[in-house]
Design a protein around this motif. Structure first.
Motif, PDB file in Angstrom:
ATOM      1  N   PHE A   1       0.873  -1.184   0.028  1.00 53.89           N
ATOM      2  CA  PHE A   1      -0.026  -0.009  -0.005  1.00 53.89           C
ATOM      3  C   PHE A   1       1.157   1.296  -0.063  1.00 53.89           C
ATOM      4  N   LYS A   2       1.703   1.226   0.743  1.00 50.06           N
ATOM      5  CA  LYS A   2       2.897   2.681   0.885  1.00 50.06           C
ATOM      6  C   LYS A   2       3.587   2.487  -0.635  1.00 50.06           C
ATOM      7  N   ALA A   3       3.801   1.417  -1.172  1.00 50.23           N
ATOM      8  CA  ALA A   3       4.451   1.582  -2.531  1.00 50.23           C
ATOM      9  C   ALA A   3       3.563   2.335  -3.520  1.00 50.23           C
ATOM     10  N   ILE A   4       2.256   2.072  -3.147  1.00 44.27           N
ATOM     11  CA  ILE A   4       1.332   2.534  -4.200  1.00 44.27           C
ATOM     12  C   ILE A   4       1.155   3.951  -4.033  1.00 44.27           C
ATOM     13  N   VAL A   5       1.164   4.280  -2.588  1.00 43.21           N
ATOM     14  CA  VAL A   5       0.943   5.659  -2.186  1.00 43.21           C
ATOM     15  C   VAL A   5       2.254   6.370  -2.816  1.00 43.21           C
ATOM     16  N   GLU A   6       3.621   6.093  -2.589  1.00 42.26           N
ATOM     17  CA  GLU A   6       4.689   6.582  -3.097  1.00 42.26           C
ATOM     18  C   GLU A   6       4.697   6.869  -4.591  1.00 42.26           C
ATOM     19  N   GLN A   7       3.926   5.780  -5.693  1.00 36.80           N
ATOM     20  CA  GLN A   7       4.036   6.009  -6.675  1.00 36.80           C
ATOM     21  C   GLN A   7       2.817   7.122  -7.251  1.00 36.80           C
ATOM     22  N   ALA A   8       1.693   7.390  -6.278  1.00 39.64           N
ATOM     23  CA  ALA A   8       0.819   8.346  -6.515  1.00 39.64           C
ATOM     24  C   ALA A   8       1.255   9.697  -6.362  1.00 39.64           C
ATOM     25  N   ARG A   9       2.292   9.646  -5.212  1.00 40.11           N
ATOM     26  CA  ARG A   9       2.771  11.031  -4.752  1.00 40.11           C
ATOM     27  C   ARG A   9       3.786  11.528  -5.871  1.00 40.11           C
TER      28      ARG A   9
END
Length: 112
Positions: free
Chosen positions: A98-106
């Protein structure tokens, strides 16, 4: 034929309280109303689950210091095709993903 039709309604009404379970006219009214409730609530269930998934994602976003709307915007701009159900499952079971997806979104939001 009438007996068969009445029996079908009375069988569907078994388990109801009072006269609704054994008096045909009352049973028929209640079976029809129950059918309306079932039809309505099959659609409402979909809304309720979506609200639950969004609440879970929002809670996980709080841990990652990003707002839900910013996450969805970033995911859209990054071209990641993952639905809210899967996002909520990731937030519960696999926080690292989930945090990896958040970083990609950022990064997608800052690049755009």
């Amino acid at each position: 034929m009438r007996h068969k039709r009445h029996k079908k309604i009375i069988d569907k009404a078994s388990g109801y309280w009072g006269r609704k379970k054994n008096v045909f006219s009352r049973a028929h009214e209640q079976v029809m109303k129950s059918g309306q409730y079932a039809f309505r609530d099959r659609r409402r269930r979909k809304r309720d689950f979506r609200r639950l998934w969004i609440a879970r994602i929002s809670a996980a976003c709080g841990e990652c210091d990003i707002k839900y709307s910013q996450l969805i915007d970033g995911i859209t701009k990054a071209g990641i095709q993952v639905n809210r159900k899967m996002l909520s499952e990731l937030a519960i079971a696999d926080m690292a993903a989930f945090k990896a997806i958040v970083e990609q979104a950022r990064t997608a939001r800052t690049a755009a």
